[in-house]
Scaffold this motif. Structure first.
Motif, PDB file in Angstrom:
ATOM      1  N   HIS A 168       0.889  -1.410   0.035  1.00  0.00           N
ATOM      2  CA  HIS A 168       0.219  -0.077   0.481  1.00  0.00           C
ATOM      3  C   HIS A 168       0.456   1.458   0.315  1.00  0.00           C
ATOM      4  O   HIS A 168       0.825   2.324  -0.754  1.00  0.00           O
ATOM      5  CB  HIS A 168      -1.408  -0.268   1.621  1.00  0.00           C
ATOM      6  N   LYS A 169       1.242   1.369   0.514  1.00  0.00           N
ATOM      7  CA  LYS A 169       2.866   2.434   0.858  1.00  0.00           C
ATOM      8  C   LYS A 169       3.339   2.579  -0.301  1.00  0.00           C
ATOM      9  O   LYS A 169       3.818   3.751  -0.973  1.00  0.00           O
ATOM     10  CB  LYS A 169       3.844   2.357   2.144  1.00  0.00           C
ATOM     11  N   GLU A 170       3.840   1.682  -0.979  1.00  0.00           N
ATOM     12  CA  GLU A 170       4.469   1.115  -2.991  1.00  0.00           C
ATOM     13  C   GLU A 170       3.536   1.700  -3.236  1.00  0.00           C
ATOM     14  O   GLU A 170       3.938   2.473  -4.434  1.00  0.00           O
ATOM     15  CB  GLU A 170       5.687   0.213  -2.912  1.00  0.00           C
ATOM     16  N   SER A 171       2.630   1.509  -3.502  1.00  0.00           N
ATOM     17  CA  SER A 171       1.710   2.620  -4.244  1.00  0.00           C
ATOM     18  C   SER A 171       1.809   3.842  -4.318  1.00  0.00           C
ATOM     19  O   SER A 171       0.734   4.089  -5.604  1.00  0.00           O
ATOM     20  CB  SER A 171       0.274   1.750  -4.272  1.00  0.00           C
ATOM     21  N   TRP A 172       1.547   3.750  -3.148  1.00  0.00           N
ATOM     22  CA  TRP A 172       2.045   6.174  -3.213  1.00  0.00           C
ATOM     23  C   TRP A 172       2.706   6.699  -3.781  1.00  0.00           C
ATOM     24  O   TRP A 172       3.519   7.971  -3.873  1.00  0.00           O
ATOM     25  CB  TRP A 172       1.113   6.476  -2.154  1.00  0.00           C
ATOM     26  N   LEU A 173       3.900   6.303  -4.234  1.00  0.00           N
ATOM     27  CA  LEU A 173       5.328   6.698  -4.783  1.00  0.00           C
ATOM     28  C   LEU A 173       5.268   7.274  -6.016  1.00  0.00           C
ATOM     29  O   LEU A 173       4.283   6.746  -6.746  1.00  0.00           O
ATOM     30  CB  LEU A 173       6.173   5.453  -3.929  1.00  0.00           C
ATOM     31  N   ALA A 174       5.658   8.107  -6.910  1.00  0.00           N
ATOM     32  CA  ALA A 174       5.938   8.176  -7.638  1.00  0.00           C
ATOM     33  C   ALA A 174       6.388   7.355  -8.496  1.00  0.00           C
ATOM     34  O   ALA A 174       7.247   6.339  -8.261  1.00  0.00           O
ATOM     35  CB  ALA A 174       6.858   9.626  -7.932  1.00  0.00           C
ATOM     36  N   LEU A 175       6.442   7.296  -9.974  1.00  0.00           N
ATOM     37  CA  LEU A 175       6.174   5.798 -11.029  1.00  0.00           C
ATOM     38  C   LEU A 175       7.945   6.585 -11.397  1.00  0.00           C
ATOM     39  O   LEU A 175       8.180   8.201 -11.757  1.00  0.00           O
ATOM     40  CB  LEU A 175       5.768   6.013 -11.939  1.00  0.00           C
ATOM     41  N   THR A 176       9.139   5.970 -11.853  1.00  0.00           N
ATOM     42  CA  THR A 176      10.105   6.637 -12.617  1.00  0.00           C
ATOM     43  C   THR A 176      10.337   5.727 -13.861  1.00  0.00           C
ATOM     44  O   THR A 176       9.331   4.695 -13.511  1.00  0.00           O
ATOM     45  CB  THR A 176      11.452   5.410 -11.743  1.00  0.00           C
ATOM     46  N   MET A 177      11.337   6.218 -14.752  1.00  0.00           N
ATOM     47  CA  MET A 177      11.479   5.827 -15.973  1.00  0.00           C
ATOM     48  C   MET A 177      12.861   4.980 -15.960  1.00  0.00           C
ATOM     49  O   MET A 177      12.637   5.017 -17.621  1.00  0.00           O
ATOM     50  CB  MET A 177      11.603   7.556 -16.529  1.00  0.00           C
ATOM     51  N   GLU A 178      13.299   4.317 -15.333  1.00  0.00           N
ATOM     52  CA  GLU A 178      14.244   3.951 -15.539  1.00  0.00           C
ATOM     53  C   GLU A 178      14.350   2.598 -16.422  1.00  0.00           C
ATOM     54  O   GLU A 178      14.936   2.190 -17.341  1.00  0.00           O
ATOM     55  CB  GLU A 178      15.230   3.311 -13.998  1.00  0.00           C
ATOM     56  N   ASP A 179      12.637   1.673 -15.865  1.00  0.00           N
ATOM     57  CA  ASP A 179      12.881   0.650 -16.687  1.00  0.00           C
ATOM     58  C   ASP A 179      12.244   1.191 -18.520  1.00  0.00           C
ATOM     59  O   ASP A 179      13.225   0.392 -19.196  1.00  0.00           O
ATOM     60  CB  ASP A 179      11.561  -0.203 -16.531  1.00  0.00           C
ATOM     61  N   GLU A 180      11.778   2.834 -18.772  1.00  0.00           N
ATOM     62  CA  GLU A 180      11.450   2.907 -19.927  1.00  0.00           C
ATOM     63  C   GLU A 180      12.867   3.201 -20.905  1.00  0.00           C
ATOM     64  O   GLU A 180      13.153   3.047 -21.502  1.00  0.00           O
ATOM     65  CB  GLU A 180      10.659   3.451 -20.011  1.00  0.00           C
ATOM     66  N   VAL A 181      13.672   3.381 -20.054  1.00  0.00           N
ATOM     67  CA  VAL A 181      14.733   4.081 -20.731  1.00  0.00           C
ATOM     68  C   VAL A 181      15.359   3.031 -20.942  1.00  0.00           C
ATOM     69  O   VAL A 181      16.349   2.980 -22.225  1.00  0.00           O
ATOM     70  CB  VAL A 181      15.309   4.953 -20.029  1.00  0.00           C
ATOM     71  N   GLU A 182      16.050   2.364 -20.243  1.00  0.00           N
ATOM     72  CA  GLU A 182      16.375   0.783 -20.633  1.00  0.00           C
ATOM     73  C   GLU A 182      16.116   0.018 -21.819  1.00  0.00           C
ATOM     74  O   GLU A 182      16.586   0.023 -22.318  1.00  0.00           O
ATOM     75  CB  GLU A 182      17.008  -0.180 -19.001  1.00  0.00           C
ATOM     76  N   GLU A 183      15.132  -0.223 -21.643  1.00  0.00           N
ATOM     77  CA  GLU A 183      14.460  -0.900 -22.975  1.00  0.00           C
ATOM     78  C   GLU A 183      14.497  -0.296 -24.000  1.00  0.00           C
ATOM     79  O   GLU A 183      14.704  -0.666 -24.748  1.00  0.00           O
ATOM     80  CB  GLU A 183      12.750  -1.210 -22.284  1.00  0.00           C
TER      81      GLU A 183
END
Length: 261
Positions: free
Chosen positions: A222-237
């Motif tokens: 539940h706490k992790e669902s409130w964190l901001a999304l990161t673009m690291e996975d998209e950049v690596e892909e």
């Protein structure tokens, strides 16, 4: 001439003094007559009795403070119950409010007990058969056989009225402390239809409480669902796709041989 004026003033002063002396005994005599009358004696004895009773109350409360506290508490509680005793209009208002709450729900969601109790009360009200009886500290709502405006012989004959031995079977609600207790009890979980779960197997009807690890995992997710999304996975892909395209473009292409006709 001067002596005549002095004599006149002395005569007037003497007359005023005599008139005041004559009026004073008459006034005191009238007051004494009223005081010594039967009504005056009764009022004096009544005031004396109340004065003595108040003095005894104060002396008794000072001598026994615990007993006096209990009496004052009981009297205060009785006064509060009498002041907060609900009337018939409050019951009808609560009935209409709960009826509207059930009306906003689908018939598949309503609690069967709540819906049946409210429907029976509304039926008695529409037929004019609801009765309200105030007992001072509390109120009772019960149902009667006929409307008050009915002109039937059974409704007007006192010998055919409701027997007192059956009164406890006709009580629909009890009002105490600005609340209608049976109505509030029936409306608990009014939006939960228990009939929906009666066809489930036995192991699904009983739910066990979650363990400590499950609770901690749920809180962490539940706490992790409130964190901001990161673009690291998209950049690596995107980087992998670019490198693959460069590799493909760098490979030499074989010439295509034309078929001899």
């Amino acid at each position: 001439m001067a002596s005549l004026r002095v004599a006149t003033r002395m005569f007037c002063a003497a007359a005023e003094t005599a008139a005041a002396a004559a009026a004073a005994p008459a006034k005191s005599t009238r007051w004494e007559r009223v005081r010594n009358s039967k009504a005056g004696v009764w009022c004096r004895s009544l005031v004396s009795d109340y004065k003595e009773a108040c003095r005894e109350i104060v002396v008794g409360a000072w001598g026994r403070p615990a007993k006096a506290t209990v009496y004052v508490t009981l009297m205060g509680g009785a006064g509060a119950c009498f002041y907060t005793n609900p009337d018939q209009s409050s019951f009808e208002a609560a009935l209409l409010e709960h009826s509207n709450q059930l009306g906003l729900l689908s018939p598949w969601i309503r609690n069967a007990k709540s819906d049946g109790h409210i429907q029976s009360l509304v039926k008695f009200r529409n037929e004019g058969r609801l009765r309200h009886a105030s007992l001072g500290l509390l109120s009772l709502v019960y149902w009667a056989n006929y409307d008050t405006d009915s002109t039937l012989y059974e409704a007007q004959c006192s010998n055919l009225s409701m027997p007192w031995l059956e009164f406890h079977q006709r009580v629909l609600d009890v009002g105490f402390g600005s609340r209608w207790w049976m109505l509030d009890s029936k409306m608990q979980d009014y939006d939960m239809n228990e009939g929906e779960f009666k066809h489930l197997p036995a192991h699904m009807l009983v739910s066990s409480p979650p363990s400590v690890q499950e609770v901690e995992t749920n809180e962490r997710l539940h706490k992790e669902s409130w964190l901001a999304l990161t673009m690291e996975d998209e950049v690596e892909e995107a980087h992998v796709v670019d490198s693959y395209e460069e590799k493909v473009s760098a490979e030499p292409t074989e010439p295509v041989k034309e078929e001899q006709t």
